[in-house]
Write a protein that holds these residues in place. Structure first.
Motif, PDB file in Angstrom:
ATOM      1  N   LYS A 280       0.827  -1.205   0.000  1.00  0.00           N
ATOM      2  CA  LYS A 280       0.000   0.000   0.000  1.00  0.00           C
ATOM      3  C   LYS A 280       0.855   1.247   0.000  1.00  0.00           C
ATOM      4  CE  LYS A 280      -0.576   0.047   5.048  1.00  0.00           C
ATOM      5  NZ  LYS A 280      -1.538  -0.133   6.141  1.00  0.00           N
ATOM      6  N   HIS A 281       2.123   1.130   0.435  1.00  0.00           N
ATOM      7  CA  HIS A 281       3.011   2.282   0.473  1.00  0.00           C
ATOM      8  C   HIS A 281       3.475   2.684  -0.917  1.00  0.00           C
ATOM      9  CE1 HIS A 281       3.220   2.501   4.857  1.00  0.00           C
ATOM     10  NE2 HIS A 281       3.222   1.184   4.834  1.00  0.00           N
ATOM     11  N   ASN A 282       3.188   1.883  -1.917  1.00  0.00           N
ATOM     12  CA  ASN A 282       3.493   2.232  -3.297  1.00  0.00           C
ATOM     13  C   ASN A 282       2.245   2.664  -4.058  1.00  0.00           C
ATOM     14  OD1 ASN A 282       6.284   1.605  -3.191  1.00  0.00           O
ATOM     15  ND2 ASN A 282       5.791  -0.569  -3.337  1.00  0.00           N
ATOM     16  N   LYS A 283       1.100   2.612  -3.398  1.00  0.00           N
ATOM     17  CA  LYS A 283      -0.150   2.902  -4.082  1.00  0.00           C
ATOM     18  C   LYS A 283      -0.437   4.402  -4.102  1.00  0.00           C
ATOM     19  CE  LYS A 283      -2.393  -1.561  -3.602  1.00  0.00           C
ATOM     20  NZ  LYS A 283      -3.578  -2.312  -3.143  1.00  0.00           N
ATOM     21  N   VAL A 284      -1.150   4.812  -5.154  1.00  0.00           N
ATOM     22  CA  VAL A 284      -1.416   6.224  -5.399  1.00  0.00           C
ATOM     23  C   VAL A 284      -2.917   6.462  -5.428  1.00  0.00           C
ATOM     24  CG1 VAL A 284      -1.088   8.150  -6.992  1.00  0.00           C
ATOM     25  CG2 VAL A 284       0.704   6.410  -6.748  1.00  0.00           C
ATOM     26  N   ALA A 285      -3.364   7.469  -4.696  1.00  0.00           N
ATOM     27  CA  ALA A 285      -4.775   7.834  -4.668  1.00  0.00           C
ATOM     28  C   ALA A 285      -4.945   9.277  -5.146  1.00  0.00           C
ATOM     29  CB  ALA A 285      -5.336   7.688  -3.259  1.00  0.00           C
ATOM     30  N   LEU A 286      -5.978   9.516  -5.915  1.00  0.00           N
ATOM     31  CA  LEU A 286      -6.349  10.861  -6.358  1.00  0.00           C
ATOM     32  C   LEU A 286      -7.675  11.221  -5.702  1.00  0.00           C
ATOM     33  CD1 LEU A 286      -6.384  13.417  -8.151  1.00  0.00           C
ATOM     34  CD2 LEU A 286      -7.309  11.987  -9.997  1.00  0.00           C
ATOM     35  N   VAL A 287      -7.703  12.377  -5.042  1.00  0.00           N
ATOM     36  CA  VAL A 287      -8.919  12.859  -4.383  1.00  0.00           C
ATOM     37  C   VAL A 287      -9.311  14.187  -5.002  1.00  0.00           C
ATOM     38  CG1 VAL A 287      -9.983  13.540  -2.205  1.00  0.00           C
ATOM     39  CG2 VAL A 287      -8.250  11.718  -2.229  1.00  0.00           C
ATOM     40  N   THR A 288     -10.519  14.274  -5.552  1.00  0.00           N
ATOM     41  CA  THR A 288     -11.005  15.547  -6.090  1.00  0.00           C
ATOM     42  C   THR A 288     -11.767  16.301  -5.000  1.00  0.00           C
ATOM     43  OG1 THR A 288     -13.164  14.743  -6.902  1.00  0.00           O
ATOM     44  CG2 THR A 288     -11.258  14.412  -8.342  1.00  0.00           C
ATOM     45  N   GLY A 289     -11.804  17.612  -5.134  1.00  0.00           N
ATOM     46  CA  GLY A 289     -12.418  18.430  -4.090  1.00  0.00           C
ATOM     47  C   GLY A 289     -11.704  18.253  -2.764  1.00  0.00           C
TER      48      GLY A 289
ATOM     49  N   ALA B 245      -2.383   6.041   5.933  1.00  0.00           N
ATOM     50  CA  ALA B 245      -2.346   4.593   5.683  1.00  0.00           C
ATOM     51  C   ALA B 245      -1.239   4.199   4.716  1.00  0.00           C
ATOM     52  CB  ALA B 245      -3.695   4.130   5.145  1.00  0.00           C
ATOM     53  N   GLY B 246      -0.481   5.163   4.217  1.00  0.00           N
ATOM     54  CA  GLY B 246       0.653   4.848   3.366  1.00  0.00           C
ATOM     55  C   GLY B 246       0.487   5.142   1.896  1.00  0.00           C
ATOM     56  N   PHE B 247      -0.679   5.620   1.493  1.00  0.00           N
ATOM     57  CA  PHE B 247      -0.878   5.997   0.094  1.00  0.00           C
ATOM     58  C   PHE B 247      -0.114   7.283  -0.214  1.00  0.00           C
ATOM     59  CE2 PHE B 247      -4.466   3.220   0.692  1.00  0.00           C
ATOM     60  CZ  PHE B 247      -4.790   2.729  -0.567  1.00  0.00           C
ATOM     61  N   ARG B 248       0.342   7.393  -1.445  1.00  0.00           N
ATOM     62  CA  ARG B 248       0.755   8.686  -1.970  1.00  0.00           C
ATOM     63  C   ARG B 248      -0.499   9.329  -2.548  1.00  0.00           C
ATOM     64  NH1 ARG B 248       5.538   6.697  -5.722  1.00  0.00           N
ATOM     65  NH2 ARG B 248       4.059   4.979  -5.967  1.00  0.00           N
ATOM     66  N   VAL B 249      -0.680  10.622  -2.305  1.00  0.00           N
ATOM     67  CA  VAL B 249      -1.971  11.234  -2.570  1.00  0.00           C
ATOM     68  C   VAL B 249      -1.842  12.463  -3.475  1.00  0.00           C
ATOM     69  CG1 VAL B 249      -4.080  12.180  -1.552  1.00  0.00           C
ATOM     70  CG2 VAL B 249      -2.761  10.458  -0.297  1.00  0.00           C
ATOM     71  N   VAL B 250      -2.672  12.500  -4.507  1.00  0.00           N
ATOM     72  CA  VAL B 250      -2.814  13.680  -5.352  1.00  0.00           C
ATOM     73  C   VAL B 250      -4.094  14.391  -4.929  1.00  0.00           C
ATOM     74  CG1 VAL B 250      -3.047  14.549  -7.699  1.00  0.00           C
ATOM     75  CG2 VAL B 250      -1.626  12.529  -7.253  1.00  0.00           C
ATOM     76  N   LEU B 251      -3.956  15.644  -4.553  1.00  0.00           N
ATOM     77  CA  LEU B 251      -5.100  16.446  -4.130  1.00  0.00           C
ATOM     78  C   LEU B 251      -5.427  17.440  -5.233  1.00  0.00           C
ATOM     79  CD1 LEU B 251      -3.099  15.938  -1.492  1.00  0.00           C
ATOM     80  CD2 LEU B 251      -4.894  17.225  -0.325  1.00  0.00           C
ATOM     81  N   THR B 252      -6.668  17.488  -5.630  1.00  0.00           N
ATOM     82  CA  THR B 252      -7.045  18.435  -6.666  1.00  0.00           C
ATOM     83  C   THR B 252      -8.313  19.185  -6.280  1.00  0.00           C
ATOM     84  OG1 THR B 252      -7.297  18.751  -9.057  1.00  0.00           O
ATOM     85  CG2 THR B 252      -8.459  16.880  -8.082  1.00  0.00           C
TER      86      THR B 252
ATOM     87  N   LEU C  88      -0.297  13.726 -12.707  1.00  0.00           N
ATOM     88  CA  LEU C  88      -0.266  12.525 -11.866  1.00  0.00           C
ATOM     89  C   LEU C  88       0.652  11.469 -12.473  1.00  0.00           C
ATOM     90  CD1 LEU C  88      -3.402  10.778 -10.356  1.00  0.00           C
ATOM     91  CD2 LEU C  88      -1.586   9.464 -11.415  1.00  0.00           C
ATOM     92  N   GLN C  89       0.535  11.259 -13.762  1.00  0.00           N
ATOM     93  CA  GLN C  89       1.362  10.268 -14.454  1.00  0.00           C
ATOM     94  C   GLN C  89       2.842  10.622 -14.337  1.00  0.00           C
ATOM     95  OE1 GLN C  89       0.316   7.387 -16.645  1.00  0.00           O
ATOM     96  NE2 GLN C  89       2.464   6.998 -16.216  1.00  0.00           N
ATOM     97  N   GLU C  90       3.151  11.893 -14.517  1.00  0.00           N
ATOM     98  CA  GLU C  90       4.547  12.336 -14.458  1.00  0.00           C
ATOM     99  C   GLU C  90       5.127  12.161 -13.057  1.00  0.00           C
ATOM    100  OE1 GLU C  90       7.299  16.305 -15.367  1.00  0.00           O
ATOM    101  OE2 GLU C  90       5.128  16.362 -15.720  1.00  0.00           O
ATOM    102  N   LYS C  91       4.332  12.447 -12.023  1.00  0.00           N
ATOM    103  CA  LYS C  91       4.819  12.404 -10.640  1.00  0.00           C
ATOM    104  C   LYS C  91       4.891  10.979 -10.089  1.00  0.00           C
ATOM    105  CE  LYS C  91       5.523  14.158  -6.379  1.00  0.00           C
ATOM    106  NZ  LYS C  91       6.669  14.969  -5.963  1.00  0.00           N
ATOM    107  N   PHE C  92       3.813  10.203 -10.286  1.00  0.00           N
ATOM    108  CA  PHE C  92       3.706   8.907  -9.602  1.00  0.00           C
ATOM    109  C   PHE C  92       3.590   7.700 -10.537  1.00  0.00           C
ATOM    110  CE2 PHE C  92       1.857  11.668  -6.106  1.00  0.00           C
ATOM    111  CZ  PHE C  92       2.972  11.570  -5.293  1.00  0.00           C
ATOM    112  N   SER C  93       3.343   7.920 -11.813  1.00  0.00           N
ATOM    113  CA  SER C  93       3.372   6.866 -12.851  1.00  0.00           C
ATOM    114  C   SER C  93       2.183   5.901 -12.849  1.00  0.00           C
ATOM    115  CB  SER C  93       4.661   6.035 -12.762  1.00  0.00           C
ATOM    116  OG  SER C  93       5.776   6.875 -12.913  1.00  0.00           O
TER     117      SER C  93
END
Length: 253
Positions: free
Chosen positions: A4-13, A29-36, A77-82
């Motif tokens: 889970k420490h390699n997983k990426v989540a995107l949250v809108t709002g 919880a170990g996710f890398r997170v994109v906030l938009t 997101l793709q550029e940062k976390f793939s």
């Protein structure tokens, strides 16, 4: 990549309220997170507030109702976390609480674009990434609403779009199966956010009376989103309702 420490989540709002609470739970919880969201300064402050940094989080300004903005968001997101493992379609707004016949077309479309088109556009891009990445797959979580099943007075745009989200959720859940893409929906009732502050002072009921409604800690919603997000992809919560225990929903009206 299974950690889970390699997983990426995107949250809108994600700048405030439910989105910020979900981003916080996912990060812890170990996710890398994109906030938009629309306000970059607010997003950057949210990252600091939830304990994130440049390695674990990314803030991207985006109007999810605009296709060009959404494409730029996913490119960043793709550029940062793939990759992307979880999309939480949380962004949404309401229209003024006035009779439906008095709403302008622009007011209607503002809600449609934010609540429905935004979820559609973000899901499109997420599905494309989830199908192409290795390991394949991911999870999409849509923010529905109790209002979709039990509308509040003078809420036609919000209620209609949230009802449509239920159909979108089931369509993604069906079409995503062969690509290991799961989709579920969380319906939230009276989380204590800026949007629900009027409830603490009193809000119109179905019989036109004004009553104070109980609210719940928004952190509980973040924890519920995390519960959905952490499931292995062989399992899915298709629909979850989390609500203030004493709010007028069961028996509303």
């Amino acid at each position: 990549m299974d950690s889970k420490h390699n997983k990426v989540a995107l949250v809108t709002g994600a700048g405030t309220g439910i989105g910020k609470a979900a981003a916080k739970s996912l990060l812890k919880a170990g996710f890398r997170v994109v906030l938009t969201g629309r306000n970059l300064e607010r997003l950057e402050k949210a990252i600091i507030d939830i304990g994130g940094d440049q390695a674990s989080c990314l803030a991207v300004a985006c109007d999810v109702g605009k296709p060009s903005d959404v494409k730029k968001l996913f490119a960043a997101l793709q550029e940062k976390f793939s990759r992307i493992d979880v999309l939480f379609n949380n962004a949404g707004i309401g229209a003024p609480a006035i009779p439906m016949e008095d709403l302008s077309y622009e007011q209607w479309m503002n809600v449609v674009n934010a609540n429905l088109s935004g979820a559609f556009l973000c899901s499109q891009e997420a599905i494309r990434m989830m199908k192409a990445q290795s390991p394949q797959g991911g999870r999409i979580i849509n923010n529905g609403s109790i209002s979709a099943y039990a509308p509040r007075p003078m809420s036609a745009p919000y209620t209609a779009t949230k009802h449509a989200i239920s159909g979108l959720t089931k369509s993604i859940a069906l079409d995503g199966r062969q690509f290991n893409i799961a989709c579920g929906q969380i319906d939230i009732g009276n989380a204590a956010t800026e949007m629900t502050e009027p409830m603490a002072a009193g809000i119109m009921q179905a019989d036109q009376s004004i009553k104070v409604e109980p609210r719940m800690n928004v952190e509980h919603v973040g924890e519920a989103v995390l519960q959905m997000a952490q499931l292995p992809l062989e399992s899915n919560i298709l629909s979850m309702t989390i609500m203030a225990t004493n709010m007028p929903f069961v028996g509303r009206g």
